[in-house]
Design a protein around this motif. Structure first.
Motif, PDB file in Angstrom:
ATOM      1  N   GLY A  96       7.942  13.751   2.556  1.00  0.00           N
ATOM      2  CA  GLY A  96       8.655  14.992   2.278  1.00  0.00           C
ATOM      3  C   GLY A  96       8.022  15.849   1.207  1.00  0.00           C
ATOM      4  N   GLY A  97       6.771  15.578   0.865  1.00  0.00           N
ATOM      5  CA  GLY A  97       6.098  16.366  -0.159  1.00  0.00           C
ATOM      6  C   GLY A  97       6.518  16.047  -1.575  1.00  0.00           C
ATOM      7  N   ALA A  98       7.124  14.868  -1.776  1.00  0.00           N
ATOM      8  CA  ALA A  98       7.552  14.496  -3.135  1.00  0.00           C
ATOM      9  C   ALA A  98       6.344  14.381  -4.068  1.00  0.00           C
ATOM     10  N   GLU A  99       6.589  14.670  -5.367  1.00  0.00           N
ATOM     11  CA  GLU A  99       5.520  14.602  -6.360  1.00  0.00           C
ATOM     12  C   GLU A  99       5.218  13.153  -6.721  1.00  0.00           C
ATOM     13  N   LYS A 100       3.971  12.889  -7.072  1.00  0.00           N
ATOM     14  CA  LYS A 100       3.586  11.569  -7.535  1.00  0.00           C
ATOM     15  C   LYS A 100       4.224  11.332  -8.900  1.00  0.00           C
ATOM     16  N   PRO A 101       4.991  10.255  -9.094  1.00  0.00           N
ATOM     17  CA  PRO A 101       5.661  10.022 -10.378  1.00  0.00           C
ATOM     18  C   PRO A 101       4.648   9.659 -11.464  1.00  0.00           C
ATOM     19  N   GLY A 102       5.005   9.999 -12.709  1.00  0.00           N
ATOM     20  CA  GLY A 102       4.102   9.714 -13.816  1.00  0.00           C
ATOM     21  C   GLY A 102       3.928   8.232 -14.080  1.00  0.00           C
ATOM     22  N   ASP A 103       4.915   7.389 -13.641  1.00  0.00           N
ATOM     23  CA  ASP A 103       4.800   5.950 -13.883  1.00  0.00           C
ATOM     24  C   ASP A 103       4.313   5.210 -12.637  1.00  0.00           C
ATOM     25  N   PHE A 104       3.662   5.935 -11.696  1.00  0.00           N
ATOM     26  CA  PHE A 104       3.108   5.263 -10.507  1.00  0.00           C
ATOM     27  C   PHE A 104       2.063   4.244 -10.942  1.00  0.00           C
ATOM     28  N   HIS A 105       2.152   3.020 -10.348  1.00  0.00           N
ATOM     29  CA  HIS A 105       1.245   1.951 -10.754  1.00  0.00           C
ATOM     30  C   HIS A 105       0.300   1.534  -9.622  1.00  0.00           C
ATOM     31  N   ARG A 106       0.879   1.239  -8.417  1.00  0.00           N
ATOM     32  CA  ARG A 106       0.036   0.782  -7.319  1.00  0.00           C
ATOM     33  C   ARG A 106       0.775   0.957  -5.998  1.00  0.00           C
ATOM     34  N   LEU A 107       0.054   0.730  -4.882  1.00  0.00           N
ATOM     35  CA  LEU A 107       0.616   0.825  -3.536  1.00  0.00           C
ATOM     36  C   LEU A 107       0.394  -0.514  -2.832  1.00  0.00           C
ATOM     37  N   GLU A 108       1.494  -1.161  -2.407  1.00  0.00           N
ATOM     38  CA  GLU A 108       1.383  -2.425  -1.673  1.00  0.00           C
ATOM     39  C   GLU A 108       1.193  -2.144  -0.186  1.00  0.00           C
ATOM     40  N   VAL A 109       0.247  -2.855   0.424  1.00  0.00           N
ATOM     41  CA  VAL A 109       0.001  -2.759   1.864  1.00  0.00           C
ATOM     42  C   VAL A 109       0.568  -4.018   2.512  1.00  0.00           C
ATOM     43  N   HIS A 110       1.530  -3.845   3.440  1.00  0.00           N
ATOM     44  CA  HIS A 110       2.168  -4.967   4.135  1.00  0.00           C
ATOM     45  C   HIS A 110       1.825  -4.901   5.624  1.00  0.00           C
ATOM     46  N   ALA A 111       1.598  -6.066   6.257  1.00  0.00           N
ATOM     47  CA  ALA A 111       1.280  -6.122   7.685  1.00  0.00           C
ATOM     48  C   ALA A 111       1.916  -7.357   8.294  1.00  0.00           C
ATOM     49  N   SER A 112       2.469  -7.203   9.519  1.00  0.00           N
ATOM     50  CA  SER A 112       3.118  -8.315  10.219  1.00  0.00           C
ATOM     51  C   SER A 112       2.986  -8.106  11.717  1.00  0.00           C
ATOM     52  N   THR A 113       3.055  -9.228  12.465  1.00  0.00           N
ATOM     53  CA  THR A 113       3.058  -9.124  13.936  1.00  0.00           C
ATOM     54  C   THR A 113       4.440  -8.785  14.461  1.00  0.00           C
ATOM     55  N   TYR A 114       5.469  -8.796  13.598  1.00  0.00           N
ATOM     56  CA  TYR A 114       6.792  -8.341  13.999  1.00  0.00           C
ATOM     57  C   TYR A 114       6.846  -6.817  13.887  1.00  0.00           C
ATOM     58  N   SER A 115       7.471  -6.173  14.874  1.00  0.00           N
ATOM     59  CA  SER A 115       7.525  -4.713  14.853  1.00  0.00           C
ATOM     60  C   SER A 115       8.509  -4.190  13.815  1.00  0.00           C
ATOM     61  N   VAL A 116       9.543  -4.988  13.506  1.00  0.00           N
ATOM     62  CA  VAL A 116      10.519  -4.615  12.474  1.00  0.00           C
ATOM     63  C   VAL A 116      10.650  -5.799  11.521  1.00  0.00           C
ATOM     64  N   TYR A 117      10.471  -5.570  10.227  1.00  0.00           N
ATOM     65  CA  TYR A 117      10.558  -6.652   9.262  1.00  0.00           C
ATOM     66  C   TYR A 117      10.818  -6.068   7.882  1.00  0.00           C
ATOM     67  N   THR A 118      11.207  -6.936   6.948  1.00  0.00           N
ATOM     68  CA  THR A 118      11.404  -6.551   5.550  1.00  0.00           C
ATOM     69  C   THR A 118      10.190  -7.002   4.746  1.00  0.00           C
ATOM     70  N   PRO A 119       9.485  -6.085   4.060  1.00  0.00           N
ATOM     71  CA  PRO A 119       8.306  -6.491   3.282  1.00  0.00           C
ATOM     72  C   PRO A 119       8.644  -7.595   2.291  1.00  0.00           C
ATOM     73  N   ASN A 120       7.784  -8.605   2.215  1.00  0.00           N
ATOM     74  CA  ASN A 120       7.979  -9.722   1.300  1.00  0.00           C
ATOM     75  C   ASN A 120       6.617 -10.272   0.907  1.00  0.00           C
ATOM     76  N   GLU A 121       6.616 -11.375   0.176  1.00  0.00           N
ATOM     77  CA  GLU A 121       5.354 -11.937  -0.299  1.00  0.00           C
ATOM     78  C   GLU A 121       4.458 -12.361   0.853  1.00  0.00           C
TER      79      GLU A 121
END
Length: 678
Positions: A96-121
């Protein structure tokens, strides 16, 4: 003077300190001032800690943001399939064009063979610290990727919109070992033919043509050309293709469908397995097992790894639940028939009361009626309860039941019974001396003469006496019909029980009581013959074959089993035969051709006492219990002297009818149950 809130007072003091620090930083000597051995805390107007400036815990100097809001949702992943993996790109923007927050630290990349899942370790693959691309090595299955933004305070955003792609398989070649030495196998999406120069082809290399359903081609060094492959007796130690079409595949060890370290199936010489990828612990969990490597030849495991269903090598099944849409069959008898044999159910009843006394009564008059569907081979108990009163002490009434029945073999409703009809049963009852109120109760055992619907009328009339009678109001009247179960011959008799009449002679000893017995019998021997009359010696146990053998070697088979029957001099009431069919030519089962004989048939004459009885519906495999025709019953009577003289000591099957394979079956177990009265 009002007392101030200490928390608000402290927050105000902290805000004043912050303003003082700001003032110092703007002063002309701010560049020459310092913070000695610590850090300045930064609070918002409500006193909430938002960050610190100065010396950090690791010895460096900087600014730490704390207690900030979750970052906005990142933009969707951009995926590009690569050989053996995916290139995953983040463009650095937010949804939605949101601004990058000043306390941004990192971006986690998650991948699964399930089409719908909850990101986890387990789904967390790699991190990006800003816009960029992560290259993941993944098996060739569809992978769904999402991003999660993380702040310096370790607060996580919502998952991004997902994207799904499948890694490419290697477009070059994989080496496998063939029977004629070391060769290469080529698989290319672009269908480019391997060449001698670039790919160093040798005689016998394989290439699967993508535009011909991955048709296998073999390099012929003699002609320097790709030719259609014919493997003959060659063997490959491994093969990895996108699609393989063949009339028959023989694998030395196993065939795997799906990624070996993800959700996949395996088929080997000892059975079939299905594995599901474990997103929490990694690896795979076995969820379906079918084979001979364990005693539970078929097994199903739930998501928690618990065994929930199994069938072992003896045919015993264990299930956590069972929903059967048809009629279950137990030892050859449908469950509904077994329950039906037990009886005990109320099949008709009436229970009610008149609001006021019902009368006066002198001539016969009905009170109530019930209807019930009844069977002639069952016994029924008719129970009556009737409260009444008389005008005069010790007056008498007659209580009786009449009935009418419908058409035999139907449930048609008969005409209404009348008080003037023939009486099925009558009772006489009087009031006690000194009283005029009485409650009559009675029972009667009835055996119907037909399978039909019956209607029963409860009625009464005045008996000996001078006064009228009434049925009491507000008192329950009941008329009930209960199924007692299958009828049997009477097993009782009149007896004086050792007593004698006054001044009479002593009683004779009572005769032995008539009783019904039943006996369960297994076969004590068997014989099975070929179509030409020769005895088959290649069948083990109690196995007997019926019908035309499709192999063409044994002709139209027939056989029999014989039994040691008890001495029966009374009446045979019923004979049941349980026969287990281990095989039929058709998967839908077949038809038994059954008959009876005596032991003269053991010489191979194979004569039969009655016309052949055809019994269909035998399963493959499975057992079935049937009651033999009634005109067979008398032939089971007799003694051992009759075993070779017309007594039905043998059950026969076959022969079939020409080459009709409906009658070709094999039987491995037979049992008799005989009911008799004597």
């Amino acid at each position: 003077m009002p007392v101030q809130d200490p928390a608000k007072q402290l927050a105000r003091q902290l805000a004043d300190l912050q303003r003082q620090v700001s003032s110092l930083s703007r002063g002309s000597q701010a560049s020459h001032r310092s913070i000695e051995g610590g850090a300045i805390a930064v609070y918002d107007e409500e006193g909430n800690l938002r960050g610190t400036v100065g010396q950090l815990p690791d010895g460096t100097t900087g600014f730490i943001t704390v207690n900030g809001p979750p970052p906005p949702m990142p933009s969707a992943p951009i995926l590009e399939p690569t050989v053996g993996g995916l290139a995953i790109t983040w463009d650095g923007s937010f949804f939605g064009g949101a601004e990058k927050p000043g306390d941004f630290h990192r971006l986690e990349v998650h991948a699964s063979t399930y089409s719908v899942y909850t990101p986890n370790e387990a789904t967390h693959r790699v991190d990006l610290i800003g816009p960029g691309t992560a290259n993941l090595i993944l098996p060739p299955s569809p992978w769904t990727v999402v991003f999660v933004a993380v702040s310096t305070a370790d607060t996580r955003s919502e998952s991004s919109i997902s994207a799904t792609e499948t890694p490419e398989q290697a477009p070059t070649y994989t080496e496998v070992i063939a029977a004629n030495g070391k060769n290469k196998v080529f698989w290319r999406k672009d269908n480019a033919a391997p060449t001698v120069v670039e790919d160093k082809l040798v005689d016998g290399d394989l290439w699967f043509q993508a535009d011909h359903d991955f048709r296998p081609m073999k390099w012929d060094a003699a002609t320097s050309a790709w030719v259609a492959a014919s493997f003959g007796d060659q063997a490959l130690s491994g093969l990895n293709v996108g699609k393989l079409v063949a009339g028959e595949i023989a694998a030395g060890q196993k065939i795997i469908a799906g990624p070996q370290f993800g959700t996949h199936a395996e088929m080997a010489s000892d059975g079939f397995r299905v594995y599901r990828q474990d997103e929490v612990e990694g690896g795979t969990d076995e969820v379906v097992r079918l084979g001979t490597s364990t005693n539970d030849y078929f097994a199903v495991v739930n998501a928690n790894g618990e065994l929930v269903a199994s069938v072992d090598d003896t045919g015993q099944g264990n299930f956590s639940g069972l929903n059967v849409s048809g009629d279950p069959v137990i030892q050859g008898t449908p469950l509904s028939a077994m329950l039906d044999e037990k009886g005990g159910a109320v099949v008709g009843w009436f229970a009610n009361a008149f609001a006021n006394d019902y009368g006066p009564i002198r001539d016969a008059i009905g009170v109530c009626e019930v209807s019930a569907i009844m069977r002639k081979n069952h016994l029924y108990e008719i129970s009556v309860r009737l409260p009444w009163r008389a005008m005069v002490e010790k007056d008498e009434i007659r209580v009786f039941v009449t009935r009418r029945s419908g058409t035999d073999g139907t449930t048609d409703t008969p005409t209404a019974p009348l008080a003037s009809d023939e009486r099925l049963v009558s009772w006489y009852t009087t009031t006690e001396a000194g009283g005029r109120y009485q409650t009559f109760s009675g029972q009667y055992v009835f055996q119907p003469g037909r399978n039909a619907r019956y209607r029963f009328l409860l009625a009464l009339e005045r008996g000996v006496g001078t006064g009228d009678a009434w049925v009491l109001g507000s008192q329950q009247i009941t008329l009930q019909i209960r199924d007692l179960g299958p009828s049997i011959p009477s097993t009782g008799q009149f007896t004086q029980g050792g007593g004698s009449f006054y001044q009479g002679p002593p009683p004779p000893p009572p005769p032995p009581p008539v009783q019904q017995y039943y006996v369960d019998l297994g076969a004590v021997g068997k014989a099975s013959w070929r179509g030409n009359g020769s005895l088959r010696t290649d069948l083990g146990g109690n196995e007997v074959v019926q019908g035309h053998d499709p192999s063409g070697y044994n002709g139209d088979g027939r056989g029999m089993w014989w039994f040691n029957l008890p001495v029966i001099t009374g009446t045979v009431d019923r004979v049941d035969v349980y026969l287990y069919s281990s095989h039929w030519y058709y998967n839908s089962g077949g038809t038994v051709i059954m008959n009876i004989s005596d032991q003269r048939g053991l010489g191979g004459d194979f004569f039969r006492f009655r016309g052949d009885w055809h019994v269909g519906g035998y399963p493959k495999p499975g057992g079935k219990t049937v009651t033999v025709p009634g005109d067979w019953f008398p032939l089971f009577r007799g003694t051992n002297n009759d075993n070779y003289n017309g007594r039905a000591t043998c059950i026969t099957v076959g022969p079939g009818y020409g080459t009709n394979f409906t009658y070709y079956g094999r039987f491995t177990d037979i049992r008799l149950r005989i009911w008799y009265t004597q």
